[in-house]
Design a protein around this motif. Sequence first.
Motif, PDB file in Angstrom:
ATOM      1  N   ASP A 195      54.019  33.496  35.465  1.00 16.97           N
ATOM      2  CA  ASP A 195      52.870  34.299  35.393  1.00 16.97           C
ATOM      3  C   ASP A 195      51.720  33.543  35.523  1.00 16.97           C
ATOM      4  N   THR A 196      50.523  34.167  36.228  1.00 17.19           N
ATOM      5  CA  THR A 196      49.077  33.725  36.198  1.00 17.19           C
ATOM      6  C   THR A 196      48.192  34.647  35.417  1.00 17.19           C
ATOM      7  N   LEU A 197      46.926  34.231  34.954  1.00 15.22           N
ATOM      8  CA  LEU A 197      46.334  35.231  34.242  1.00 15.22           C
ATOM      9  C   LEU A 197      45.717  36.449  35.187  1.00 15.22           C
ATOM     10  N   TRP A 198      45.582  36.007  36.496  1.00 22.06           N
ATOM     11  CA  TRP A 198      45.052  36.864  37.711  1.00 22.06           C
ATOM     12  C   TRP A 198      46.228  38.053  37.657  1.00 22.06           C
ATOM     13  N   SER A 211      46.555  40.304  34.766  1.00 23.77           N
ATOM     14  CA  SER A 211      45.282  41.280  34.423  1.00 23.77           C
ATOM     15  C   SER A 211      45.343  42.248  35.451  1.00 23.77           C
ATOM     16  N   GLY A 212      46.198  41.992  36.663  1.00 26.56           N
ATOM     17  CA  GLY A 212      46.470  43.134  37.521  1.00 26.56           C
ATOM     18  C   GLY A 212      47.303  44.088  36.904  1.00 26.56           C
ATOM     19  N   HIS A 213      48.034  43.829  35.919  1.00 31.89           N
ATOM     20  CA  HIS A 213      49.110  44.798  35.605  1.00 31.89           C
ATOM     21  C   HIS A 213      47.916  45.998  34.602  1.00 31.89           C
ATOM     22  N   PHE A 214      46.934  45.342  34.024  1.00 28.40           N
ATOM     23  CA  PHE A 214      46.139  46.185  33.218  1.00 28.40           C
ATOM     24  C   PHE A 214      44.903  46.709  33.732  1.00 28.40           C
ATOM     25  N   LEU A 215      44.288  46.055  34.382  1.00 32.74           N
ATOM     26  CA  LEU A 215      42.817  46.480  34.813  1.00 32.74           C
ATOM     27  C   LEU A 215      42.842  46.586  36.507  1.00 32.74           C
ATOM     28  N   PRO A 221      38.136  38.932  30.795  1.00 31.31           N
ATOM     29  CA  PRO A 221      37.727  38.472  29.619  1.00 31.31           C
ATOM     30  C   PRO A 221      37.347  39.565  28.795  1.00 31.31           C
ATOM     31  N   LYS A 222      36.625  40.530  29.365  1.00 28.08           N
ATOM     32  CA  LYS A 222      36.253  41.623  28.659  1.00 28.08           C
ATOM     33  C   LYS A 222      37.262  42.320  27.616  1.00 28.08           C
TER      34      LYS A 222
END
Length: 351
Positions: free
Chosen positions: A40-43, A46-50, A57-58
């Motif tokens: 996994d990557t942070l990108w 984050s795409g799963h949630f935002l 970061p927010k």
Amino acid sequence: MKLRKLGLLVAGCIFATFAAADNLEVREDAPDTYTVKKGDTLWDISGHFLKKPWYWPKIWNVNPQIKDPHWIYPGDVLKLVYIDGKPVLTKQNRVVRQGEPIPAIDGAEIEPFLLKDLFFDRPEGFEDLPYVMGDPDNDVTMTDDIDVFVRGHLTEGEQYAVYSNPKKIVRPGEYVPVTYRAHLNAMVVAGKYYEENDQTMVHVVRGVREIRQGDKLVPASEVPGVDALYIIQPSRIGSAMIVDTDENSSVNVGTREVAVIDKGSNQGAAAGQVVRVMKPGLKVTGSKDDLKYEVYSNMGEKLLTFRDSARLPDYNIGEAMIVRAYKNVSLVYILNAKDFVKAGQYVTDPE
């Protein structure tokens, strides 16, 4: 330290507060929980949630109960909750951390792009470097695992990078160079020096492209290293034109490939900034009863342009992250794209 090992780690300041709170939009299909997996990557996460992953970061802003918010590891369980109506992502406490922390993006994928090419404001001095004379077999182009002769005295046993002669990078329709770019063609190791010929025999240990006579050599120790610290954040550079792609300005690129934009650190660009990739709106000519795309129109039809239909809106075709900022240009890594990315398009700050 190798980029792969560092994994583009995201520093603690990634969790700082951004001003535009209204921009934090959770996807309608966001999961309640997500278990982090190796790879996994942070990108990606984050795409799963935002809806807008660059505001990652927010979602951690009011999460003080996390003792070590700097890193996310495989096996961590992330839970989406709401506090005072605002989405917050929490992480269960872990006793054993498995493997490396999750990187911002895949370091192994972009390492070749970051390490391979050189950019210059001016090419002065490049022509004075040692250069390829040829090989013993009369080849015009040379490849892997062969011996090549180079004009100049190189240090035996040292590794060198072989570069093509710099090419001008210009904005479409212009002539003044934005930058000069030299492509990495190969890595070689220096061998015996022939004083009577002022030439050094080198062995090609890794080919990237074909080596040609006249290509220049730079000591590997002088090739710029990799800044592996990425702080995901929306860019604030305004707009910048795409002036080149991975190979040259005539080649289209897509997701997980690299392009060059005409703004760098002098204009506020920095590694980790996320930009939107935009396709300029097409021009339309003619009257409202007989509209044509300008590319298919003759001069008379262009003069009859219908004012309210003169141009279609610019179209967002994806997102990219700045992965290296030079003085006046930057390399951007295409995170996702629903159309080809090419020179003449542009990037701009996220909404």
